[in-house]
Design an enzyme around this catalytic site. Structure first.
Site, PDB file in Angstrom:
ATOM      1  N   ARG A 130      -1.857  11.428  -2.644  1.00  0.00           N
ATOM      2  CA  ARG A 130      -0.450  11.078  -2.527  1.00  0.00           C
ATOM      3  C   ARG A 130       0.022  11.447  -1.123  1.00  0.00           C
ATOM      4  O   ARG A 130      -0.429  12.443  -0.549  1.00  0.00           O
ATOM      5  CB  ARG A 130       0.399  11.816  -3.576  1.00  0.00           C
ATOM      6  CG  ARG A 130       0.236  11.272  -4.989  1.00  0.00           C
ATOM      7  CD  ARG A 130       0.879   9.900  -5.139  1.00  0.00           C
ATOM      8  NE  ARG A 130       0.829   9.382  -6.494  1.00  0.00           N
ATOM      9  CZ  ARG A 130      -0.124   8.591  -6.970  1.00  0.00           C
ATOM     10  NH1 ARG A 130      -1.128   8.248  -6.177  1.00  0.00           N
ATOM     11  NH2 ARG A 130      -0.079   8.148  -8.210  1.00  0.00           N
TER      12      ARG A 130
ATOM     13  N   ASP B 276      -4.513   6.169   2.989  1.00  0.00           N
ATOM     14  CA  ASP B 276      -4.085   5.057   2.148  1.00  0.00           C
ATOM     15  C   ASP B 276      -2.681   5.296   1.626  1.00  0.00           C
ATOM     16  O   ASP B 276      -2.088   4.420   1.006  1.00  0.00           O
ATOM     17  CB  ASP B 276      -5.051   4.858   0.969  1.00  0.00           C
ATOM     18  CG  ASP B 276      -4.726   3.608   0.178  1.00  0.00           C
ATOM     19  OD1 ASP B 276      -4.619   2.532   0.797  1.00  0.00           O
ATOM     20  OD2 ASP B 276      -4.569   3.693  -1.050  1.00  0.00           O
TER      21      ASP B 276
ATOM     22  N   GLU C  81       6.813   5.483   1.120  1.00  0.00           N
ATOM     23  CA  GLU C  81       6.209   4.154   1.136  1.00  0.00           C
ATOM     24  C   GLU C  81       7.220   3.081   0.780  1.00  0.00           C
ATOM     25  O   GLU C  81       8.065   3.299  -0.104  1.00  0.00           O
ATOM     26  CB  GLU C  81       5.010   4.123   0.174  1.00  0.00           C
ATOM     27  CG  GLU C  81       3.936   5.095   0.583  1.00  0.00           C
ATOM     28  CD  GLU C  81       2.842   5.301  -0.445  1.00  0.00           C
ATOM     29  OE1 GLU C  81       1.814   5.900  -0.082  1.00  0.00           O
ATOM     30  OE2 GLU C  81       3.027   4.884  -1.608  1.00  0.00           O
TER      31      GLU C  81
ATOM     32  N   HIS D 197      -1.565   1.600   0.657  1.00  0.00           N
ATOM     33  CA  HIS D 197      -1.696   2.090  -0.716  1.00  0.00           C
ATOM     34  C   HIS D 197      -2.433   1.078  -1.595  1.00  0.00           C
ATOM     35  O   HIS D 197      -1.944   0.645  -2.640  1.00  0.00           O
ATOM     36  CB  HIS D 197      -0.323   2.411  -1.314  1.00  0.00           C
ATOM     37  CG  HIS D 197      -0.391   3.406  -2.435  1.00  0.00           C
ATOM     38  ND1 HIS D 197       0.571   4.355  -2.658  1.00  0.00           N
ATOM     39  CD2 HIS D 197      -1.322   3.602  -3.407  1.00  0.00           C
ATOM     40  CE1 HIS D 197       0.258   5.091  -3.709  1.00  0.00           C
ATOM     41  NE2 HIS D 197      -0.902   4.650  -4.180  1.00  0.00           N
TER      42      HIS D 197
END
Length: 319
Positions: free
Chosen positions: A235, A259, A264, A286
C-alpha cells in the site's frame, strides 16, 4: 435481496459481473468516490460490493438493511470494521486471487531496474547501437540476483511466493514481521535494522495499518545500502513518498519500483512525479493485481462469498 456494486469499473469493463446478478436485484455503478455518493447509493441495499469507497458510520448510518459488505479486493482498509461489528454487518474480502500476478510484477519491477532495461532499450532504439563498431554495449553496470540478499516485509501468501521465486534466482531471503506474529519458519526472521542494512532488494507485501504506515521513511532509507532497490506492491502509505524522493535524488538507494503511492491516482504535487528517469524510479498505476485472469477470479470469488452468505455459511469473513 438488493445488491449494489459501487465500483464496477475497479475490476475492468472487459470482465463481466453479470453472474452476481443471479443472486439478487443488482444495481451497478461504474465508480463511487465521495461519501455523499456512497450514502445515497447504499440507502436501500442489503449487500454492498466495493473496493475503495468509504464504508463506515457516516456512509452507512442511513442504510439500515445492509447485512454484508463484500470487497472486490483483499484489502479492506476502506471499511470501518468497528462500526460494522456494532451493526452486525459482515465483511468479506477476496483472498489469494492475485498472488501469482503480484509476485510476477514484483520481479518485473526489480529486474527492469537492476538490469537497466529502459536504458538499453532506448540505446538500441536511438540508433546508437547500430552506429557502434562492437557487438555489445554495457555502459551502465548491472548485477546478478544470484548471491544477493532479498528482504521481505509481510510474509503472507504473496511474500512467500516472492521468497520462493527469489530463492530460485539464488538469493538469500530474509524477512521482517511488522506485527511480530508471523508463523513463517522457512526463512530467517530479522529485526527491522538488520533487514534495512542487509537487503540488496527489499520488497513490501504487508497490509496498511498504524504500525506499517511510513514503515519506510527517511531514517529507514538512510540505513539501506546505496546499491539497494526498493519495491512497494503493498500500500502506498507504507512508504513515505517525500522521504523516498529525497533518498533517490541524494543517491541514498539505487532505485525504487512502486505500484502504489501515498494518494492514488498520483498527484502532481507528489515529489516522486518529478523523477523522470525510469532507470532510477518506475511507477505503475496500481496494476500489479490486475491481470485478466486475476480480475476474473476476483469477481468469481466475490460471487462465491455472497452465495455462501445467503446460504448461511461463513466464507472469507473479516467480521
Amino acid at each position: 435481496m438488493k445488491i449494489v456494486i459501487l465500483e464496477r469499473n475497479s475490476v475492468g469493463r472487459d470482465v463481466s459481473v453479470d453472474r452476481i446478478g443471479e443472486l439478487g436485484e443488482m444495481t451497478v455503478y461504474g465508480n463511487t468516490v465521495t461519501k455523499e455518493e456512497v450514502r445515497e447509493r447504499v440507502r436501500d441495499a442489503d449487500i454492498v460490493i466495493a473496493n475503495k469507497s468509504p464504508l463506515g458510520e457516516e456512509t452507512l448510518k442511513d442504510a439500515p438493511r445492509v447485512k454484508l459488505i463484500c470487497e472486490f479486493a483483499t484489502g479492506y482498509d476502506n471499511c470501518d470494521l468497528a462500526y460494522c461489528r456494532s451493526r452486525n454487518i459482515r465483511v468479506a474480502n477476496v483472498r489469494d486471487y492475485c498472488t501469482g500476478m503480484v509476485a510476477q510484477h514484483t520481479f518485473t519491477l526489480a529486474l527492469a531496474l537492476s538490469q537497466k532495461l529502459f536504458h538499453y532499450d532506448s540505446y538500441v532504439k536511438s540508433g546508437e547501437y547500430s552506429a557502434q563498431d562492437r557487438f555489445s554495449n554495457f555502459d551502465f553496470p548491472f548485477y546478478e540476483l544470484e548471491g544477493k540478499t532479498w528482504g521481505i516485509v509481510g510474509m503472507g501468501n504473496i511474500g512467500r511466493r516472492v521468497a520462493k521465486t527469489a530463492s530460485s534466482f539464488g538469493c538469500r531471503v530474509i524477512f521482517h514481521s511488522v506485527t511480530g506474529r508471523s508463523t513463517c519458519t522457512e526463512y530467517p526472521r530479522v529485526d527491522k535494522e538488520t533487514l534495512l542494512l542487509e537487503s540488496d532488494f527489499l520488497s513490501l507485501h504487508c497490509p496498511l495499518s498504524d504500525i506499517s504506515r511510513n514503515f519506510i521513511d527517511g531514517p529507514a532509507l538512510k540505513k539501506m545500502k546505496k546499491s539497494a532497490i526498493l519495491i512497494n506492491v503493498a500500500r502506498g502509505p507504507v512508504v513515505n513518498n517525500s522521504d523516498l524522493y529525497e533518498a533517490l535524488t541524494a543517491g541514498e538507494i539505487a532505485g525504487a519500483g512502486l505500484d502504489v503511492v501515498e494518494k492514488e491516482p498520483l498527484e502532481p504535487g507528489n515529489p516522486l512525479s518529478r523523477i523522470k528517469d525510469s532507470n532510477q524510479l518506475i511507477i505503475t498505476p496500481h496494476l500489479a493485481w490486475a491481470s485478466v485472469e486475476a480480475r476474473k477470479r476476483c469477481v468469481e470469488e466475490a460471487y462465491e462469498n455472497i452465495a455462501a452468505f445467503l446460504r448461511g455459511e461463513e466464507r472469507n469473513l473479516i467480521v
